[in-house]
Scaffold this motif. Structure first.
Motif, mmCIF file in Angstrom:
data_model
loop_
_atom_site.group_PDB
_atom_site.id
_atom_site.type_symbol
_atom_site.label_atom_id
_atom_site.label_comp_id
_atom_site.label_asym_id
_atom_site.label_seq_id
_atom_site.Cartn_x
_atom_site.Cartn_y
_atom_site.Cartn_z
ATOM 1 N N GLY A 27 24.106 36.906 -2.931
ATOM 2 C CA GLY A 27 23.890 38.157 -3.822
ATOM 3 C C GLY A 27 23.308 39.046 -3.162
ATOM 4 N N ARG A 28 23.431 40.467 -3.297
ATOM 5 C CA ARG A 28 22.822 41.539 -2.335
ATOM 6 C C ARG A 28 23.133 42.688 -3.560
ATOM 7 N NH1 ARG A 28 26.193 44.355 1.490
ATOM 8 N NH2 ARG A 28 24.133 44.799 2.618
ATOM 9 N N VAL A 29 22.389 44.033 -3.050
ATOM 10 C CA VAL A 29 22.517 45.241 -3.315
ATOM 11 C C VAL A 29 23.489 45.789 -2.354
ATOM 12 C CG1 VAL A 29 21.630 47.632 -3.683
ATOM 13 C CG2 VAL A 29 20.289 45.358 -4.683
ATOM 14 N N TRP A 30 24.600 46.165 -2.905
ATOM 15 C CA TRP A 30 25.766 46.565 -1.821
ATOM 16 C C TRP A 30 25.715 47.856 -1.595
ATOM 17 C CZ3 TRP A 30 29.540 43.322 0.252
ATOM 18 C CH2 TRP A 30 29.404 41.707 -0.213
ATOM 19 N N ARG A 31 24.958 48.830 -2.652
ATOM 20 C CA ARG A 31 25.019 50.266 -2.043
ATOM 21 C C ARG A 31 23.684 50.544 -2.660
ATOM 22 N NH1 ARG A 31 27.987 54.348 -0.943
ATOM 23 N NH2 ARG A 31 29.825 53.017 -0.762
ATOM 24 N N ASP A 32 22.798 51.605 -2.062
ATOM 25 C CA ASP A 32 21.599 51.931 -2.169
ATOM 26 C C ASP A 32 21.564 52.405 -3.870
ATOM 27 O OD1 ASP A 32 20.611 51.359 0.154
ATOM 28 O OD2 ASP A 32 20.624 53.670 0.917
ATOM 29 N N GLY A 33 20.642 51.778 -4.526
ATOM 30 C CA GLY A 33 20.558 52.314 -5.686
ATOM 31 C C GLY A 33 21.453 51.256 -6.829
ATOM 32 N N GLY A 34 22.486 50.604 -6.188
ATOM 33 C CA GLY A 34 23.149 49.841 -7.266
ATOM 34 C C GLY A 34 22.833 48.374 -7.642
ATOM 35 N N VAL A 63 25.942 28.561 -6.171
ATOM 36 C CA VAL A 63 26.578 27.847 -5.322
ATOM 37 C C VAL A 63 26.043 27.665 -3.902
ATOM 38 C CG1 VAL A 63 28.845 27.557 -4.134
ATOM 39 C CG2 VAL A 63 28.855 28.024 -6.611
ATOM 40 N N PHE A 64 25.508 28.742 -3.541
ATOM 41 C CA PHE A 64 25.062 28.652 -1.982
ATOM 42 C C PHE A 64 23.484 28.869 -2.323
ATOM 43 C CE2 PHE A 64 29.071 30.219 -1.122
ATOM 44 C CZ PHE A 64 29.545 29.605 0.127
ATOM 45 N N ASP A 65 22.749 27.533 -2.203
ATOM 46 C CA ASP A 65 21.486 27.434 -2.048
ATOM 47 C C ASP A 65 20.982 27.884 -0.946
ATOM 48 O OD1 ASP A 65 21.810 25.252 -0.709
ATOM 49 O OD2 ASP A 65 21.235 23.701 -2.493
ATOM 50 N N ASP A 66 19.631 27.747 -0.778
ATOM 51 C CA ASP A 66 18.901 28.208 0.526
ATOM 52 C C ASP A 66 19.712 27.520 1.742
ATOM 53 O OD1 ASP A 66 17.530 30.169 -0.697
ATOM 54 O OD2 ASP A 66 15.765 29.113 -0.749
ATOM 55 N N GLU A 67 19.877 26.222 1.764
ATOM 56 C CA GLU A 67 20.366 25.159 2.582
ATOM 57 C C GLU A 67 21.708 25.489 2.901
ATOM 58 O OE1 GLU A 67 20.960 20.634 3.741
ATOM 59 O OE2 GLU A 67 20.303 21.153 1.690
ATOM 60 N N ALA A 80 23.287 28.536 2.462
ATOM 61 C CA ALA A 80 23.386 29.961 3.119
ATOM 62 C C ALA A 80 22.776 30.016 4.451
ATOM 63 C CB ALA A 80 22.408 30.824 2.180
ATOM 64 N N ASP A 81 21.658 29.120 4.778
ATOM 65 C CA ASP A 81 21.224 29.196 6.049
ATOM 66 C C ASP A 81 22.296 28.587 7.070
ATOM 67 O OD1 ASP A 81 18.859 30.195 5.150
ATOM 68 O OD2 ASP A 81 17.848 28.103 5.086
ATOM 69 N N PHE A 82 23.070 27.689 6.663
ATOM 70 C CA PHE A 82 23.689 26.856 7.342
ATOM 71 C C PHE A 82 25.282 27.658 7.712
ATOM 72 C CE2 PHE A 82 28.086 24.514 7.660
ATOM 73 C CZ PHE A 82 27.840 23.621 8.793
ATOM 74 N N HIS A 83 25.510 28.644 6.902
ATOM 75 C CA HIS A 83 26.536 29.487 7.214
ATOM 76 C C HIS A 83 25.925 30.832 7.801
ATOM 77 C CE1 HIS A 83 29.834 27.338 5.476
ATOM 78 N NE2 HIS A 83 29.002 27.194 4.423
ATOM 79 N N ALA A 84 24.674 31.289 7.688
ATOM 80 C CA ALA A 84 23.998 32.480 8.371
ATOM 81 C C ALA A 84 23.748 32.045 9.768
ATOM 82 C CB ALA A 84 22.845 33.078 7.437
ATOM 83 N N GLU A 85 23.228 30.897 10.149
ATOM 84 C CA GLU A 85 22.777 30.636 11.304
ATOM 85 C C GLU A 85 23.540 30.881 12.471
ATOM 86 O OE1 GLU A 85 22.211 28.444 14.989
ATOM 87 O OE2 GLU A 85 23.951 28.014 13.839
ATOM 88 N N PRO A 86 24.873 30.776 12.707
ATOM 89 C CA PRO A 86 25.531 31.492 13.929
ATOM 90 C C PRO A 86 25.532 32.963 13.996
ATOM 91 C CG PRO A 86 27.211 29.945 12.331
ATOM 92 C CD PRO A 86 25.953 30.134 11.577
ATOM 93 N N PHE A 87 25.415 33.831 13.045
ATOM 94 C CA PHE A 87 25.125 35.080 13.317
ATOM 95 C C PHE A 87 23.686 35.625 13.684
ATOM 96 C CE2 PHE A 87 28.839 34.244 10.480
ATOM 97 C CZ PHE A 87 29.910 35.015 10.758
ATOM 98 N N GLY A 88 22.797 34.805 13.768
ATOM 99 C CA GLY A 88 21.380 34.886 14.283
ATOM 100 C C GLY A 88 21.542 35.574 15.699
ATOM 101 N N ASP A 89 22.280 35.037 16.478
ATOM 102 C CA ASP A 89 22.846 35.565 17.889
ATOM 103 C C ASP A 89 23.229 36.793 17.777
ATOM 104 O OD1 ASP A 89 23.035 34.426 20.799
ATOM 105 O OD2 ASP A 89 24.863 35.710 20.258
ATOM 106 N N ALA A 90 22.570 37.781 18.660
ATOM 107 C CA ALA A 90 22.899 39.197 18.408
ATOM 108 C C ALA A 90 24.335 39.424 19.119
ATOM 109 C CB ALA A 90 21.663 39.882 19.420
#
Length: 319
Positions: free
Chosen positions: A189-196, A206-210, A212-222
């Motif tokens: 979950g996130r704010v998708w538009r400023d002020g929204g 459904v996505f606890d921290d573990e 979410a981290d698992f799926h986000a990890e590959p995108f850490g690479d620039a």
């Protein structure tokens, strides 16, 4: 703690020199190509691969070029249409001429181009929370008019943020942790538009921290992060596409359509549009307790849907 399978990563170099990484389980079964979206990799199918292989599928889940474990291509950053040709080359290298498709999000963009450009390749498909064909007049006539891109942009700035200046946007993140934190918001979950308000793609919790981290990890690479958002650049700058996409016509391929009702970005109206756009539709079916990432959120539903859709193929073996 999540019981996340540790699959072997396979690699093949395609005729164009691109290397794709993929998971393959169930060789010899009914070929099944699973296409991820953003911000996901083949990991989004890790709750599906094992059960589907056991059911009789030859499951192939690649990372798109430059994403996850797939290194950058010598042809530069990827786009959804070039990926279609690369996925077809991968399947040929693995001995498959025809297959079943499963896809969502940007994977469904590639799937849409694939079933229209190479209809003889795709036996049938399962899609969920997808991009539907661009048929504005037909939707208007059917009473479900509108434009999915504009609807998404009214809720969120992420399409423009990612696509208008992808180099500049990628450069905003100071390090791997900043990139991963950004991606985790798409799962939690996130704010998708400023002020929204805070909006969610997935069902809350459904996505606890573990997870979410698992799926986000590959995108850490620039480099992987920058490669992935080129899909958005191609949406806004069609000249970047490998070829004009075939996404503005009705689909004749048999298609089962699921919609995860917790998705607050892709609206439920896509189910009505699906009834207009897909000539041989099974559904649409509304799935409670899940949203955009149904393959992870409600894996039993997705696995069961594929098994049901392909029951005849599974009985007869490889097509």
């Amino acid at each position: 703690m999540h019981d996340i399978p540790d699959f072997a990563i396979n690699r093949r170099t395609l005729p164009d020199g691109t290397e794709l990484a993929f998971v393959r389980e169930g060789a010899g079964g009914v070929p099944l190509l699973m296409l991820h979206g953003w911000p996901s990799t083949k990991r989004i199918f890790y709750r599906n691969i094992g059960p589907l292989a056991q059911a009789g599928f030859d499951v192939i889940a690649p990372d798109a070029s430059g994403w996850g474990d797939s290194p950058p291509s010598p042809h530069g950053y990827p786009d959804p249409v070039r990926s279609v040709h690369q996925f077809i080359d991968l399947m040929a290298l693995l001995g498959h001429e025809r297959w079943v498709l499963a896809a969502y999000d940007f994977g469904s963009f590639s799937a849409l181009d694939m079933v229209n450009r190479f209809p003889e390749r795709v036996i049938r498909q399962l899609i969920w929370n997808p991009m539907v064909p661009f048929l504005p007049d037909a939707y208007e006539q059917a009473g479900c008019g509108g434009d999915l891109m504009k609807e998404n942009q009214s809720l969120s700035s992420h399409i423009t943020d990612h696509g208008a200046d992808p180099d500049g946007f990628a450069g905003r993140f100071a390090d791997d942790e900043a990139r991963k934190a950004y991606v985790r918001g798409f799962y939690q979950g996130r704010v998708w538009r400023d002020g929204g308000p805070v909006l969610r793609l997935a069902a809350e919790g459904v996505f606890d921290d573990e997870a979410a981290d698992f799926h986000a990890e590959p995108f850490g690479d620039a480099e992987s992060f920058r490669a992935s958002i080129n899909y958005y650049a191609a949406l806004l700058q069609p000249e970047l596409l490998y070829a004009p996409p075939l996404i503005a016509q009705r689909v004749g391929t048999e298609t089962m359509f699921l919609y995860g009702e917790a998705d607050q970005i892709i609206g439920r109206i896509v189910t009505r549009r699906a009834e207009v756009a897909y000539d041989r539709i099974v559904g649409p079916f509304i799935v409670e307790g899940g949203g955009h990432f149904l393959s992870w959120e409600r894996p039993g539903i997705v696995n069961g849907a594929l098994i049901s859709l392909c029951r005849d193929l599974l009985k007869g073996g490889r097509p």
